[in-house]
Scaffold this motif. Structure first.
Motif, PDB file in Angstrom:
ATOM      1  N   THR A 167       0.808  -1.218   0.000  1.00  0.00           N
ATOM      2  CA  THR A 167       0.000   0.000   0.000  1.00  0.00           C
ATOM      3  C   THR A 167       0.839   1.265   0.000  1.00  0.00           C
ATOM      4  O   THR A 167       0.327   2.352  -0.320  1.00  0.00           O
ATOM      5  CB  THR A 167      -0.914   0.034   1.242  1.00  0.00           C
ATOM      6  N   GLY A 168       2.112   1.132   0.399  1.00  0.00           N
ATOM      7  CA  GLY A 168       2.950   2.313   0.532  1.00  0.00           C
ATOM      8  C   GLY A 168       2.662   3.100   1.794  1.00  0.00           C
ATOM      9  O   GLY A 168       3.166   4.224   1.960  1.00  0.00           O
ATOM     10  N   LEU A 169       1.848   2.521   2.693  1.00  0.00           N
ATOM     11  CA  LEU A 169       1.480   3.196   3.936  1.00  0.00           C
ATOM     12  C   LEU A 169       2.082   2.456   5.121  1.00  0.00           C
ATOM     13  O   LEU A 169       1.959   1.232   5.223  1.00  0.00           O
ATOM     14  CB  LEU A 169      -0.045   3.234   4.107  1.00  0.00           C
ATOM     15  N   SER A 170       2.704   3.200   6.025  1.00  0.00           N
ATOM     16  CA  SER A 170       3.155   2.584   7.266  1.00  0.00           C
ATOM     17  C   SER A 170       1.935   2.242   8.114  1.00  0.00           C
ATOM     18  O   SER A 170       0.812   2.678   7.831  1.00  0.00           O
ATOM     19  CB  SER A 170       4.061   3.548   8.038  1.00  0.00           C
ATOM     20  N   GLU A 171       2.142   1.461   9.171  1.00  0.00           N
ATOM     21  CA  GLU A 171       1.028   1.112  10.058  1.00  0.00           C
ATOM     22  C   GLU A 171       0.358   2.362  10.607  1.00  0.00           C
ATOM     23  O   GLU A 171      -0.871   2.460  10.647  1.00  0.00           O
ATOM     24  CB  GLU A 171       1.544   0.244  11.214  1.00  0.00           C
ATOM     25  N   ARG A 172       1.168   3.339  11.037  1.00  0.00           N
ATOM     26  CA  ARG A 172       0.614   4.571  11.594  1.00  0.00           C
ATOM     27  C   ARG A 172      -0.120   5.377  10.524  1.00  0.00           C
ATOM     28  O   ARG A 172      -1.194   5.941  10.784  1.00  0.00           O
ATOM     29  CB  ARG A 172       1.723   5.397  12.230  1.00  0.00           C
ATOM     30  N   ASP A 173       0.439   5.437   9.305  1.00  0.00           N
ATOM     31  CA  ASP A 173      -0.227   6.168   8.224  1.00  0.00           C
ATOM     32  C   ASP A 173      -1.560   5.508   7.869  1.00  0.00           C
ATOM     33  O   ASP A 173      -2.551   6.186   7.593  1.00  0.00           O
ATOM     34  CB  ASP A 173       0.666   6.226   6.989  1.00  0.00           C
ATOM     35  N   TRP A 174      -1.561   4.173   7.858  1.00  0.00           N
ATOM     36  CA  TRP A 174      -2.801   3.436   7.558  1.00  0.00           C
ATOM     37  C   TRP A 174      -3.856   3.721   8.609  1.00  0.00           C
ATOM     38  O   TRP A 174      -5.030   3.945   8.295  1.00  0.00           O
ATOM     39  CB  TRP A 174      -2.497   1.944   7.487  1.00  0.00           C
ATOM     40  N   GLN A 175      -3.444   3.716   9.894  1.00  0.00           N
ATOM     41  CA  GLN A 175      -4.390   4.005  10.970  1.00  0.00           C
ATOM     42  C   GLN A 175      -4.944   5.425  10.835  1.00  0.00           C
ATOM     43  O   GLN A 175      -6.140   5.657  11.048  1.00  0.00           O
ATOM     44  CB  GLN A 175      -3.702   3.831  12.326  1.00  0.00           C
ATOM     45  N   ARG A 176      -4.070   6.369  10.487  1.00  0.00           N
ATOM     46  CA  ARG A 176      -4.512   7.768  10.326  1.00  0.00           C
ATOM     47  C   ARG A 176      -5.495   7.882   9.153  1.00  0.00           C
ATOM     48  O   ARG A 176      -6.503   8.599   9.235  1.00  0.00           O
ATOM     49  CB  ARG A 176      -3.298   8.663  10.093  1.00  0.00           C
ATOM     50  N   ASP A 177      -5.221   7.139   8.084  1.00  0.00           N
ATOM     51  CA  ASP A 177      -6.089   7.193   6.905  1.00  0.00           C
ATOM     52  C   ASP A 177      -7.471   6.608   7.204  1.00  0.00           C
ATOM     53  O   ASP A 177      -8.481   7.107   6.708  1.00  0.00           O
ATOM     54  CB  ASP A 177      -5.424   6.414   5.761  1.00  0.00           C
ATOM     55  N   ARG A 178      -7.508   5.550   8.028  1.00  0.00           N
ATOM     56  CA  ARG A 178      -8.782   4.898   8.365  1.00  0.00           C
ATOM     57  C   ARG A 178      -9.413   5.481   9.615  1.00  0.00           C
ATOM     58  O   ARG A 178     -10.496   5.056  10.027  1.00  0.00           O
ATOM     59  CB  ARG A 178      -8.568   3.402   8.597  1.00  0.00           C
ATOM     60  N   GLY A 179      -8.735   6.452  10.237  1.00  0.00           N
ATOM     61  CA  GLY A 179      -9.206   7.005  11.493  1.00  0.00           C
ATOM     62  C   GLY A 179     -10.639   7.501  11.476  1.00  0.00           C
ATOM     63  O   GLY A 179     -11.426   7.161  12.377  1.00  0.00           O
ATOM     64  N   PRO A 180     -11.046   8.308  10.483  1.00  0.00           N
ATOM     65  CA  PRO A 180     -12.421   8.819  10.477  1.00  0.00           C
ATOM     66  C   PRO A 180     -13.460   7.702  10.470  1.00  0.00           C
ATOM     67  O   PRO A 180     -14.486   7.799  11.156  1.00  0.00           O
ATOM     68  CB  PRO A 180     -12.476   9.652   9.191  1.00  0.00           C
TER      69      PRO A 180
END
Length: 230
Positions: A167-180
């Motif tokens: 995905t090119g997303l770190s775990e933290r970036d993925w969590q931030r993206d799915r946060g809402p």
């Protein structure tokens, strides 16, 4: 007859043996995973014809067996700890470290028993650590329990690493993206236990999580080993 029981054919103009074949296959797998390993690609890396490799192994599955055994040599410590708990902890952590160096190892762990010399040595080291502490069936179940935890945790960690690359997303970036989305779902009140975990739980790295879970499993094993005989 296993691949280890068959003699190797005599050498030809292009030097070839199982050691070279396995080294080439491991290198390919390290670069592109097990799907990158074919007899043809291994032969090409060795500047040999594919048919020559079949003098050393019969199937790609045998090649995987040889690769698994090669990497399992990295799991064995030079000086096995004397304490059973430390011995099993060291083997589990070294298995995780080997899988982080060779991610494809996670795909081969947990299948049929490894029958190569290094695989048998890992099994021997595991059982020897527990030998004499309980009856043989309890020892076997204890070894299986520690192995099941370690393999499951390792596979989960490797799956996360692969997802990050895909995905090119770190775990933290993925969590931030799915946060809402997560926030809106938790706000419904339908998931109170999950909400507490998300808002109050401590986020730890994979190494800490692995070590903590392993200690809990070893605590459970210790309790079974110290139970009085019925």
């Amino acid at each position: 007859m296993t691949v280890w029981d068959r003699p190797e054919p005599p050498p030809r103009p292009v030097p070839l043996d199982r050691e070279r074949i396995v080294a080439a296959a491991v290198a390919l797998a390290d670069e592109g995973g097990l799907e990158a390993v074919t007899v043809r690609k291994v032969a090409a890396r060795l500047n040999a014809g594919p048919m020559r490799l079949y003098g050393y192994l019969s199937t790609k599955e045998e090649l995987f067996d040889l690769m698994l055994d090669e990497v399992q040599a990295e799991i064995l410590p030079r000086e096995p700890p004397r304490d059973w708990r430390e011995a099993l902890r060291v083997l589990a952590h070294r298995t995780r470290q080997a899988a982080l160096r060779h991610e494809w190892l996670a795909d081969l762990l947990g299948g049929r028993p490894a029958l190569g010399p290094n695989g048998l040595a890992v099994t021997e080291a595991t059982l020897a650590a527990l030998d004499g502490l309980a009856d043989v069936d309890t020892v076997m179940r204890a070894a299986e329990t520690v192995s099941a935890y370690s393999i499951g945790a390792i596979r989960r960690e490797i799956a996360h690493l692969r997802a990050e690359r895909a995905t090119g997303l770190s775990e933290r970036d993925w969590q931030r993206d799915r946060g809402p989305h997560v926030t809106s779902m938790l706000a419904t009140g339908r998931f109170p236990a999950l909400s507490r975990a998300v808002h109050d739980g401590t986020d730890v790295d994979a190494g800490t999580s692995f070590a903590t879970g392993l200690d809990w499993v070893l605590d459970a094993v210790a309790a079974r080993l110290t139970l009085p005989a019925e």
